[in-house]
Design a protein around this motif. Structure first.
Motif, PDB file in Angstrom:
ATOM      1  N   LYS A  19      -5.111 -21.436   3.090  1.00  0.00           N
ATOM      2  CA  LYS A  19      -4.243 -22.540   3.515  1.00  0.00           C
ATOM      3  C   LYS A  19      -2.975 -22.578   2.665  1.00  0.00           C
ATOM      4  N   TRP A  20      -3.123 -22.399   1.372  1.00  0.00           N
ATOM      5  CA  TRP A  20      -1.984 -22.435   0.456  1.00  0.00           C
ATOM      6  C   TRP A  20      -0.999 -21.315   0.794  1.00  0.00           C
ATOM      7  N   LEU A  21      -1.508 -20.094   0.999  1.00  0.00           N
ATOM      8  CA  LEU A  21      -0.641 -18.959   1.324  1.00  0.00           C
ATOM      9  C   LEU A  21       0.037 -19.154   2.682  1.00  0.00           C
ATOM     10  N   LYS A  22      -0.691 -19.713   3.656  1.00  0.00           N
ATOM     11  CA  LYS A  22      -0.097 -19.965   4.977  1.00  0.00           C
ATOM     12  C   LYS A  22       0.981 -21.051   4.887  1.00  0.00           C
ATOM     13  N   ASP A  23       0.712 -22.114   4.132  1.00  0.00           N
ATOM     14  CA  ASP A  23       1.690 -23.201   3.995  1.00  0.00           C
ATOM     15  C   ASP A  23       2.986 -22.711   3.354  1.00  0.00           C
ATOM     16  N   LEU A  24       2.885 -21.742   2.465  1.00  0.00           N
ATOM     17  CA  LEU A  24       4.073 -21.180   1.807  1.00  0.00           C
ATOM     18  C   LEU A  24       4.712 -20.055   2.630  1.00  0.00           C
ATOM     19  N   ALA A  78      -0.370  -6.546  -7.769  1.00  0.00           N
ATOM     20  CA  ALA A  78       0.678  -6.627  -6.743  1.00  0.00           C
ATOM     21  C   ALA A  78       0.107  -6.253  -5.381  1.00  0.00           C
ATOM     22  N   TYR A  79       0.432  -7.072  -4.383  1.00  0.00           N
ATOM     23  CA  TYR A  79       0.028  -6.835  -3.000  1.00  0.00           C
ATOM     24  C   TYR A  79       1.298  -6.740  -2.167  1.00  0.00           C
ATOM     25  N   SER A  80       1.347  -5.773  -1.262  1.00  0.00           N
ATOM     26  CA  SER A  80       2.543  -5.556  -0.440  1.00  0.00           C
ATOM     27  C   SER A  80       2.440  -6.296   0.882  1.00  0.00           C
ATOM     28  N   ALA A  81       3.590  -6.663   1.426  1.00  0.00           N
ATOM     29  CA  ALA A  81       3.641  -7.271   2.751  1.00  0.00           C
ATOM     30  C   ALA A  81       2.972  -6.327   3.743  1.00  0.00           C
ATOM     31  N   GLY A  82       2.209  -6.885   4.660  1.00  0.00           N
ATOM     32  CA  GLY A  82       1.508  -6.085   5.653  1.00  0.00           C
ATOM     33  C   GLY A  82       0.058  -5.823   5.302  1.00  0.00           C
ATOM     34  N   MET A  83      -0.293  -5.984   4.027  1.00  0.00           N
ATOM     35  CA  MET A  83      -1.684  -5.772   3.616  1.00  0.00           C
ATOM     36  C   MET A  83      -2.559  -6.908   4.136  1.00  0.00           C
ATOM     37  N   GLU A  84      -3.823  -6.588   4.405  1.00  0.00           N
ATOM     38  CA  GLU A  84      -4.790  -7.611   4.770  1.00  0.00           C
ATOM     39  C   GLU A  84      -5.664  -7.881   3.559  1.00  0.00           C
ATOM     40  N   ILE A  85      -5.846  -9.158   3.276  1.00  0.00           N
ATOM     41  CA  ILE A  85      -6.656  -9.569   2.131  1.00  0.00           C
ATOM     42  C   ILE A  85      -7.672 -10.601   2.598  1.00  0.00           C
ATOM     43  N   GLU A  86      -8.757 -10.730   1.867  1.00  0.00           N
ATOM     44  CA  GLU A  86      -9.766 -11.746   2.161  1.00  0.00           C
ATOM     45  C   GLU A  86      -9.779 -12.728   1.002  1.00  0.00           C
ATOM     46  N   VAL A  87      -9.581 -14.007   1.330  1.00  0.00           N
ATOM     47  CA  VAL A  87      -9.464 -15.042   0.306  1.00  0.00           C
ATOM     48  C   VAL A  87     -10.269 -16.274   0.718  1.00  0.00           C
ATOM     49  N   PRO A  88     -10.614 -17.140  -0.244  1.00  0.00           N
ATOM     50  CA  PRO A  88     -11.273 -18.396   0.096  1.00  0.00           C
ATOM     51  C   PRO A  88     -10.375 -19.245   1.009  1.00  0.00           C
ATOM     52  N   GLU A  89     -11.006 -20.082   1.837  1.00  0.00           N
ATOM     53  CA  GLU A  89     -10.254 -20.892   2.799  1.00  0.00           C
ATOM     54  C   GLU A  89      -9.127 -21.701   2.154  1.00  0.00           C
ATOM     55  N   GLU A 146      -0.346 -14.932   7.149  1.00  0.00           N
ATOM     56  CA  GLU A 146      -0.805 -15.502   8.409  1.00  0.00           C
ATOM     57  C   GLU A 146      -2.221 -14.987   8.641  1.00  0.00           C
ATOM     58  N   TYR A 147      -2.922 -15.645   9.542  1.00  0.00           N
ATOM     59  CA  TYR A 147      -4.271 -15.174   9.845  1.00  0.00           C
ATOM     60  C   TYR A 147      -4.214 -13.758  10.371  1.00  0.00           C
ATOM     61  N   SER A 148      -5.166 -12.966   9.967  1.00  0.00           N
ATOM     62  CA  SER A 148      -5.313 -11.610  10.465  1.00  0.00           C
ATOM     63  C   SER A 148      -5.797 -11.695  11.914  1.00  0.00           C
ATOM     64  N   ALA A 149      -5.627 -10.633  12.674  1.00  0.00           N
ATOM     65  CA  ALA A 149      -6.049 -10.624  14.077  1.00  0.00           C
ATOM     66  C   ALA A 149      -7.527 -10.967  14.210  1.00  0.00           C
ATOM     67  N   VAL A 159     -11.609 -16.084   4.545  1.00  0.00           N
ATOM     68  CA  VAL A 159     -10.922 -15.662   5.767  1.00  0.00           C
ATOM     69  C   VAL A 159     -10.010 -14.490   5.432  1.00  0.00           C
ATOM     70  N   LYS A 160      -9.702 -13.713   6.460  1.00  0.00           N
ATOM     71  CA  LYS A 160      -8.802 -12.578   6.268  1.00  0.00           C
ATOM     72  C   LYS A 160      -7.391 -13.001   6.653  1.00  0.00           C
ATOM     73  N   LEU A 161      -6.444 -12.608   5.810  1.00  0.00           N
ATOM     74  CA  LEU A 161      -5.030 -12.897   6.032  1.00  0.00           C
ATOM     75  C   LEU A 161      -4.233 -11.604   6.010  1.00  0.00           C
ATOM     76  N   LYS A 162      -3.109 -11.629   6.695  1.00  0.00           N
ATOM     77  CA  LYS A 162      -2.147 -10.529   6.621  1.00  0.00           C
ATOM     78  C   LYS A 162      -0.942 -11.071   5.858  1.00  0.00           C
ATOM     79  N   LEU A 163      -0.550 -10.377   4.806  1.00  0.00           N
ATOM     80  CA  LEU A 163       0.576 -10.835   3.996  1.00  0.00           C
ATOM     81  C   LEU A 163       1.893 -10.606   4.724  1.00  0.00           C
ATOM     82  N   LEU A 164       2.742 -11.621   4.726  1.00  0.00           N
ATOM     83  CA  LEU A 164       4.064 -11.543   5.335  1.00  0.00           C
ATOM     84  C   LEU A 164       5.124 -11.176   4.304  1.00  0.00           C
TER      85      LEU A 164
END
Length: 71
Positions: free
Chosen positions: A45-50, A30-41, A54-57, A16-21
């Motif tokens: 979940k781990w990144l969202k829980d922390l 290193a990944y900056s806030a605002g970047m969109e990344i694609e990661v395994p489900e 958040e999910y990308s649009a 899934v694609k996520l947008k880093l907060l």
């Protein structure tokens, strides 16, 4: 020993694609806030829980307005 026949589709991991907060580092990259990344489900979940991402649009469920008949 008998080999198992595993199709290519079974080997693929759903991503899934996520947008880093927040800024995030993974494997010394290193990944900056605002970047969109694609990661395994599971990682998503781990990144969202922390609250790191958040999910990308692209992945957000569409919000539909009720029609006249539904009101």
């Amino acid at each position: 020993m008998q080999e198992k026949n595993v199709s290519e589709q079974d080997q693929k991991v759903k991503t899934v694609k996520l947008k880093l907060l927040a800024d995030h580092t993974h494997a010394n990259m290193a990944y900056s806030a605002g970047m969109e990344i694609e990661v395994p489900e599971a990682d998503a979940k781990w990144l969202k829980d922390l609250k790191i991402a958040e999910y990308s649009a692209v992945n957000k469920p569409a919000v539909t307005k009720p029609t006249v008949e539904e009101k």
